[in-house]
Design a protein around this motif. Sequence first.
Motif, PDB file in Angstrom:
ATOM      1  N   LEU A   7     -30.868  86.257 -62.467  1.00 53.53           N
ATOM      2  CA  LEU A   7     -31.724  85.170 -62.937  1.00 53.53           C
ATOM      3  C   LEU A   7     -31.351  84.728 -64.348  1.00 53.53           C
ATOM      4  CD1 LEU A   7     -34.084  83.390 -62.028  1.00 53.53           C
ATOM      5  CD2 LEU A   7     -35.652  85.167 -62.832  1.00 53.53           C
ATOM      6  N   ARG A 198     -29.021  80.014 -59.992  1.00 51.85           N
ATOM      7  CA  ARG A 198     -29.419  81.342 -60.454  1.00 51.85           C
ATOM      8  C   ARG A 198     -30.852  81.651 -60.041  1.00 51.85           C
ATOM      9  NH1 ARG A 198     -27.113  80.843 -66.667  1.00 51.85           N
ATOM     10  NH2 ARG A 198     -24.907  81.071 -66.150  1.00 51.85           N
ATOM     11  N   SER A 199     -31.040  82.797 -59.404  1.00 55.49           N
ATOM     12  CA  SER A 199     -32.378  83.197 -58.962  1.00 55.49           C
ATOM     13  C   SER A 199     -32.443  84.709 -58.886  1.00 55.49           C
ATOM     14  CB  SER A 199     -32.701  82.592 -57.585  1.00 55.49           C
ATOM     15  OG  SER A 199     -32.036  83.316 -56.560  1.00 55.49           O
ATOM     16  N   ALA A 229     -37.658  76.867 -65.593  1.00 55.06           N
ATOM     17  CA  ALA A 229     -37.790  77.484 -64.271  1.00 55.06           C
ATOM     18  C   ALA A 229     -38.305  76.455 -63.269  1.00 55.06           C
ATOM     19  CB  ALA A 229     -38.747  78.676 -64.325  1.00 55.06           C
ATOM     20  N   SER A 232     -37.320  76.160 -56.063  1.00 58.86           N
ATOM     21  CA  SER A 232     -36.154  75.574 -55.409  1.00 58.86           C
ATOM     22  C   SER A 232     -36.534  74.492 -54.406  1.00 58.86           C
ATOM     23  CB  SER A 232     -35.363  76.668 -54.686  1.00 58.86           C
ATOM     24  OG  SER A 232     -34.393  76.126 -53.821  1.00 58.86           O
ATOM     25  N   PHE A 238     -38.034  80.667 -53.608  1.00 56.25           N
ATOM     26  CA  PHE A 238     -37.071  80.952 -54.667  1.00 56.25           C
ATOM     27  C   PHE A 238     -37.458  80.190 -55.925  1.00 56.25           C
ATOM     28  CE2 PHE A 238     -34.738  82.481 -51.161  1.00 56.25           C
ATOM     29  CZ  PHE A 238     -33.651  83.210 -51.604  1.00 56.25           C
ATOM     30  N   ILE A 239     -37.440  80.872 -57.048  1.00 61.01           N
ATOM     31  CA  ILE A 239     -37.557  80.221 -58.349  1.00 61.01           C
ATOM     32  C   ILE A 239     -36.193  80.309 -59.011  1.00 61.01           C
ATOM     33  CG2 ILE A 239     -38.566  80.382 -60.659  1.00 61.01           C
ATOM     34  CD1 ILE A 239     -41.166  81.265 -59.388  1.00 61.01           C
ATOM     35  N   VAL A 240     -35.653  79.164 -59.428  1.00 63.48           N
ATOM     36  CA  VAL A 240     -34.305  79.129 -59.983  1.00 63.48           C
ATOM     37  C   VAL A 240     -34.339  78.825 -61.473  1.00 63.48           C
ATOM     38  CG1 VAL A 240     -33.318  78.447 -57.755  1.00 63.48           C
ATOM     39  CG2 VAL A 240     -33.966  76.688 -59.406  1.00 63.48           C
ATOM     40  N   ASN A 241     -33.285  79.252 -62.134  1.00 63.72           N
ATOM     41  CA  ASN A 241     -33.116  79.010 -63.563  1.00 63.72           C
ATOM     42  C   ASN A 241     -32.251  77.772 -63.735  1.00 63.72           C
ATOM     43  OD1 ASN A 241     -32.473  79.009 -66.279  1.00 63.72           O
ATOM     44  ND2 ASN A 241     -31.838  81.155 -66.356  1.00 63.72           N
ATOM     45  N   VAL A 250     -40.831  81.677 -65.844  1.00 61.37           N
ATOM     46  CA  VAL A 250     -40.883  82.166 -64.460  1.00 61.37           C
ATOM     47  C   VAL A 250     -42.270  82.708 -64.138  1.00 61.37           C
ATOM     48  CG1 VAL A 250     -39.944  83.828 -62.810  1.00 61.37           C
ATOM     49  CG2 VAL A 250     -38.411  82.680 -64.429  1.00 61.37           C
TER      50      VAL A 250
END
Length: 267
Positions: A7, A198-199, A229, A232, A238-241, A250
């Motif tokens: 992440l 990125r996750s 954050a 997705s 999914f939480i992505v950067n 996040v």
Amino acid sequence: LAELTTLRVGGQADWFAEPQSQGDLSALVRACHEHGLPVTVLGLGSNFLVLDSGVRGLTVRLSAGVFAGIEADGSRLKCGAAARMKKVAAEARRCRLAGMEFLEGIPGSVGGGLRMNAGAMGSELFDVVETVRFMDPAGEVFEMSADSIESTYRSCPLLKNQIALGAVLKGEPDTGEAIAARMAEYSQKRWGSQPKARSAGCIFKNPEGIPAGKLVDELGLKGATEGGAMVSQEHGNFIVNNGDATAGDVLRLIDRIREKDRKSTRL
């Protein structure tokens, strides 16, 4: 620690070590136990959110060759905790052992997979585990059969306070072609529905009755952001950067999803 996680967020460790042998690890763990310092095992950092304030005590990363080995023995694979699950799946295919194809797309190590009973495509790691080796907080090493270890959905309670050192996995004979075909099918399903950004993998466990990703989608939160954050657009779980996210971003996004679910009429 941010650069050691998928992440790419989080602060520093008070102390950090990459032991080169089981004896080194035992000495470190024993010293921390004697001085009351907590020990955190990082692994490959693929299912790990480091707080912006960092991690207290000692953070241990098992990455050296002695912890990353994969040794074939008939229908079994003896795997170290640092062995990548993708490599385990590839070795099982080479040995024509079926049952481990689902590991191909899980971006973590055997140790982390044991701790959370990692799973995908309807299978879980403990479905193929025969024995587990682990170290207790005093630095002593033990081995137990999987039959005597409690494992549930995304959890292995025993390893909450013990360090996984490795496991023996058991497969079933099959043709290399059939195994390769299943692995290709799983890979296509995974990358057809999951983000490449990125996750830390799936954020929420699946509640009863509905996959977490579908629930987040129904709440209208795909694409929702907090700082850097974002939920997705490809998969709601999914939480992505987006490049400059913090752990705080996040966590705020997680809280926002939970709060909206509590206020929804789903239940």
